[in-house]
Scaffold this active site. Structure first.
Site, mmCIF file in Angstrom:
data_model
loop_
_atom_site.group_PDB
_atom_site.id
_atom_site.type_symbol
_atom_site.label_atom_id
_atom_site.label_comp_id
_atom_site.label_asym_id
_atom_site.label_seq_id
_atom_site.Cartn_x
_atom_site.Cartn_y
_atom_site.Cartn_z
ATOM 1 N N GLU A 143 52.759 -28.025 -16.236
ATOM 2 C CA GLU A 143 51.506 -28.596 -15.738
ATOM 3 C C GLU A 143 51.574 -28.962 -14.260
ATOM 4 O O GLU A 143 51.557 -30.140 -13.895
ATOM 5 C CB GLU A 143 51.141 -29.837 -16.577
ATOM 6 C CG GLU A 143 50.958 -29.502 -18.036
ATOM 7 C CD GLU A 143 50.690 -30.714 -18.921
ATOM 8 O OE1 GLU A 143 49.833 -30.592 -19.806
ATOM 9 O OE2 GLU A 143 51.334 -31.771 -18.743
ATOM 10 N N ASP B 160 58.159 -39.376 -15.031
ATOM 11 C CA ASP B 160 56.828 -38.768 -15.129
ATOM 12 C C ASP B 160 55.914 -39.520 -14.166
ATOM 13 O O ASP B 160 56.381 -40.400 -13.424
ATOM 14 C CB ASP B 160 56.307 -38.808 -16.573
ATOM 15 C CG ASP B 160 55.428 -37.597 -16.875
ATOM 16 O OD1 ASP B 160 54.421 -37.423 -16.170
ATOM 17 O OD2 ASP B 160 55.758 -36.832 -17.794
ATOM 18 N N HIS C 33 54.180 -33.813 -12.396
ATOM 19 C CA HIS C 33 54.479 -35.069 -13.107
ATOM 20 C C HIS C 33 55.444 -35.926 -12.298
ATOM 21 O O HIS C 33 56.415 -36.466 -12.826
ATOM 22 C CB HIS C 33 55.050 -34.772 -14.502
ATOM 23 C CG HIS C 33 54.024 -34.232 -15.455
ATOM 24 N ND1 HIS C 33 53.102 -35.032 -16.078
ATOM 25 C CD2 HIS C 33 53.767 -32.968 -15.864
ATOM 26 C CE1 HIS C 33 52.322 -34.278 -16.856
ATOM 27 N NE2 HIS C 33 52.698 -33.030 -16.728
HETATM 28 C C1 ACM Z 1 54.163 -30.967 -22.258
HETATM 29 O O1 ACM Z 1 53.787 -31.368 -23.379
HETATM 30 N N1 ACM Z 1 53.410 -31.145 -21.192
HETATM 31 C C2 ACM Z 1 55.420 -30.259 -22.091
#
Ligand code: ACM
Length: 753
Positions: free
Chosen positions: A320, A186, A257
């Site tokens: 995201e 991440d 991420h």
């Molecule tokens: C997430 O909680 N961004 C998958």
């Protein structure tokens, strides 16, 4: 006399047969009978050759828990036998467990079935040392409901050592769950050694500081933080999990991420500029650029990952992904043109499809967060539905496999008890009871579509969880509730029955040194309108003994001698109520506190034009006039939340009242996509039909208010008051959640003189 003794014996026995067996998840069929088998030093242990690991596992676990080591023997009596049936459907993980005078037999179609039978047996003998070796005669037939019974763990935001990962897997296995979704990369840290790209861990596994406290405080320390798993560590853990019938699904996040990876190899971003591993939580704008070089890099990474992890599914993230960098990148424009794509959303879909092709070429499948639906789903992808269940429904309708992880039920980083008693969490409010109430198969799906719901998973994101103790606290017992949802029959589900078994498990968890939460003892409170909407009544409930609730109204902590709760409390003035549940005179769990601030609107009739989200609906519209203010730092509890919609409430004060001010509270938590309202409008009416506007609160004032919003309206006389808080709508580029609907969280509307 003999008859009386026999009668008493029968009654006692019948009662004890009805007593709970401490089994979680609850088996499909349990048939207890009269008598006990006792394991002793001469009890033999026998297994089919193919179950040699399971036999060793059982012997080791028995020794650990009871100090008895069994010898190998295939005697007819006084033995424990593990049998695998031949020539049967070996894909079905069912087992049969029989405890009788001759001993114990666990039979199954495959090793997993035997392993699950062993878990049941261990739960039967484990709970009270004095009786631990005495097992009631019983026959159990059992089989799981869903094939994906998962737990996730984010080791990027905080790193957890190898031995703890094994303990986590043990816990997963103990509750017959079978998937460990390992979130390895991440923005804040890359945690898996990749031989071809050593800088991923040399650089990407270390950050120069971490956020401290709530996001809104924006405070950071300056300690280097990090860690990673070597490929040897990973092989060891995968082997450990495989033996325990747990599949590890690794997650390598892309295209978003990915800041940690880009800190090591900035050439794979669109700008190519050097960046640092993330120190703040949230969503970063810097993402992979869809260049051929990036794809080559990711393919090389995934090749090593697939060598290490034998799982059918490889999780590629996909959630995201801000498009800021892509919008201004000439390379992205070229790819969009070359591939005949409509926009950056289709570019994301192209990205995932291209990765899928590669993963499929190695005989594996991808799974991704529900954003991978946007711009078109990759042909063979499975979807993990996290922003509610809609993504899962859409994917199942398109005949794609789905794992359900909706935040409101399955995010174990949320608060699990009254936030005032809990360590700082990301937000939300997901109690054990809420998780237990979750039904993974949406009723809007047809029988055929339902087959695509593989199961569900509990997710543990670790922004606010830095120690193993805290991590256990957030995971257990919510994961036991989910384990039962996923294993047991739907029609058997009963929360009161579940918690009575769970309390028996606390001894087992103590003995295994698992730091579980006792939030199930926390009382549930609900304000309801008093007769004629005159003040409130406070209803206090527990799944345990209601007569053991004590409370105070003077601010003191309740003890067993405090007032006994016998019926709903009348609240007709501002006061603090503190209540707790007691067992044997001792408080269990934390006391609940409800601080009532009464105003003209408290307890009055209220109606909403737009209903709040299914996940943040509190106690319905009444939440807004229940006399208790939600804590702005802790949304999810005592708040109503709308996604992309206005709050539009009409309050009936019952008679014409004079007032001059309206107060309401809104949450400001951009990192969770929760934004303050754009503006607030107040209308009045004397008939509830024709309203006139009497006041507006501007965006400028609201932004300065930090959520505590006051709307002066001069001297007004009216019966009906309508308050509209306008949702921000779509989130602007550059802000967390850009392009998504903003959330609006509102609580308590107080109307004051
Ligand atoms: C997430 O909680 N961004 C998958």
């Amino acid at each position: 006399m003999k008859k009386i003794v026999a009668f008493i014996f029968l009654v006692v026995f019948t009662i004890s047969l009805k007593a709970q067996l401490p089994l979680i998840p609850k088996p499909n069929s349990i048939k207890p009978s009269v008598g006990y088998f006792v394991i002793n030093k001469s009890t033999g242990l026998f297994s089919d050759k193919v179950a040699s690991f399971e036999m060793k596992y059982l012997n080791d676990e028995l020794f650990l828990r009871t100090g008895i080591k069994l010898h190998s023997s295939n005697s007819k009596s006084n033995s424990i036998k593990l049998i695998i049936h031949k020539n049967v459907d070996s894909l079905s993980d069912l087992y049969h467990l029989e405890v009788s005078k001759n001993g114990i037999t666990i039979s199954a179609n495959n090793n997993a079935g035997v392993f699950y039978g062993i878990q049941t047996l261990l739960q039967l003998i484990n709970f009270d040392k004095k009786q631990s070796l005495k097992i009631q005669y019983v026959e159990i037939d059992d089989t799981p409901r869903y094939s994906w019974r998962g737990m996730h763990l984010d080791v990027s935001r905080h790193f957890f050592p190898k031995n703890f990962i094994k303990k986590y897997i043990d816990c997963i296995a103990m509750y017959k769950m079978n998937v460990f979704h390992w979130h390895l990369t991440d923005d804040q840290g890359w945690r898996i050694e990749i031989k071809k790209y050593p800088k991923l861990t040399e650089v990407g596994a270390w950050r120069k500081g971490s956020m401290v406290g709530a996001y809104s405080e924006q405070k950071f320390d300056t300690f280097q933080y990090g860690g990673f798993y070597t490929q040897d560590d990973i092989r060891e853990i995968v082997n450990y999990a495989t033996l325990r019938h747990v599949t590890i699904v690794p997650e390598i996040e892309m295209p978003g991420h990915s800041l940690a990876a880009l800190s090591a190899y900035p050439e794979f971003s669109c700008s190519g500029k050097p960046v640092n591993v993330g120190v703040s939580w949230g969503v970063e704008n810097n993402v992979y650029c869809p260049s051929d070089e990036t794809f080559k890099f990711l393919e090389n990474v995934l090749s090593e990952v697939m060598e290490l992890f034998p799982s059918k599914y490889i999780h590629i993230g996909g959630d995201e992904v801000p498009k800021n960098e892509w919008v201004i990148s000439p390379l992205c424009k070229d790819v969009i043109r070359r591939e005949n794509l409509k926009d950056e959303h289709e570019l994301q879909s192209y990205f995932i499809k291209r990765i899928e092709k590669f993963v499929n070429s190695k005989g594996r499948q991808i799974i991704g967060w529900d954003e991978i639906l946007e711009g078109g789903l990759a042909p063979n992808a499975a979807v993990m539905s996290w922003r509610g269940i809609e993504g899962g429904i859409a994917a199942a309708k398109q005949k794609h496999n789905v794992v359900m992880t909706p935040g409101g039920y399955c995010y174990f980083d949320h608060y699990q008890g009254n936030p005032q008693n809990e360590p700082l969490a990301i937000g939300g409010y997901t109690t054990v009871e809420k998780t237990y109430s979750y039904e993974p198969t949406p009723d809007t799906l047809t029988v055929d579509e339902s087959k695509y719901i593989l199961g569900a998973q509990g997710n543990v994101w670790t922004e606010y969880i830095s120690t193993t103790k805290h991590l256990e606290y957030m995971s257990v017992p919510r994961m036991t509730a989910l384990a039962e949802v996923l294993w047991s029959k739907k029609e058997q589900r009963n929360y009161t029955d579940f918690v009575s078994r769970l309390t028996l498990h606390f001894k087992l968890l103590d003995s295994l040194k698992i730091n579980y939460s006792k939030s199930i003892y926390e009382l549930t409170t609900k304000s309801i309108a008093n007769e004629n909407n005159n003040g409130l009544k406070l209803v206090i409930t527990t799944p345990f003994d209601t007569t053991a609730i004590r409370y105070t109204t003077d601010g003191s902590v309740p003890n067993f001698k405090s007032l006994k709760y016998v019926k709903p409390l009348i609240i007709n003035e501002s006061k603090m109520v503190k209540a707790a549940y007691f067992e044997n005179g001792k408080m269990k769990g934390n006391p609940v506190e409800r601080k009532f601030n009464l105003s003209l609107s408290t307890g009055k009739k209220i109606e909403l034009v737009n209903q709040p989200s299914e996940y943040y609906k509190g106690n319905g519209a009444f939440t807004l006039v229940d006399g208790v203010n939600g804590d702005p730092l802790k949304h999810g509890f005592n708040w109503l939340g709308w996604s992309g919609r206005n709050m539009d409430a009409v309050i009936d004060l019952g008679k014409t009242e004079s007032f001059s001010e309206i107060n309401l509270t809104a949450v400001n938590k951009p990192e969770s996509w929760i934004y303050l309202p754009k503006q607030i409008l107040v209308y009045i009416s004397n008939d509830g039909v024709d309203f006139i506007k009497v006041a507006t609160q501007s965006e400028e004032v609201i932004q300065k208010s930090n959520g505590k919003i006051k709307i002066g309206c001069g001297n007004i006389q009216s019966r009906y008051v309508k308050v509209v808080a306008e949702c921000l709508g779509k989130i602007a580029e550059g802000m967390p959640g850009a392009g998504e609907n903003a959330w609006l969280f509102i609580d308590e509307i107080s109307i004051n003189k």
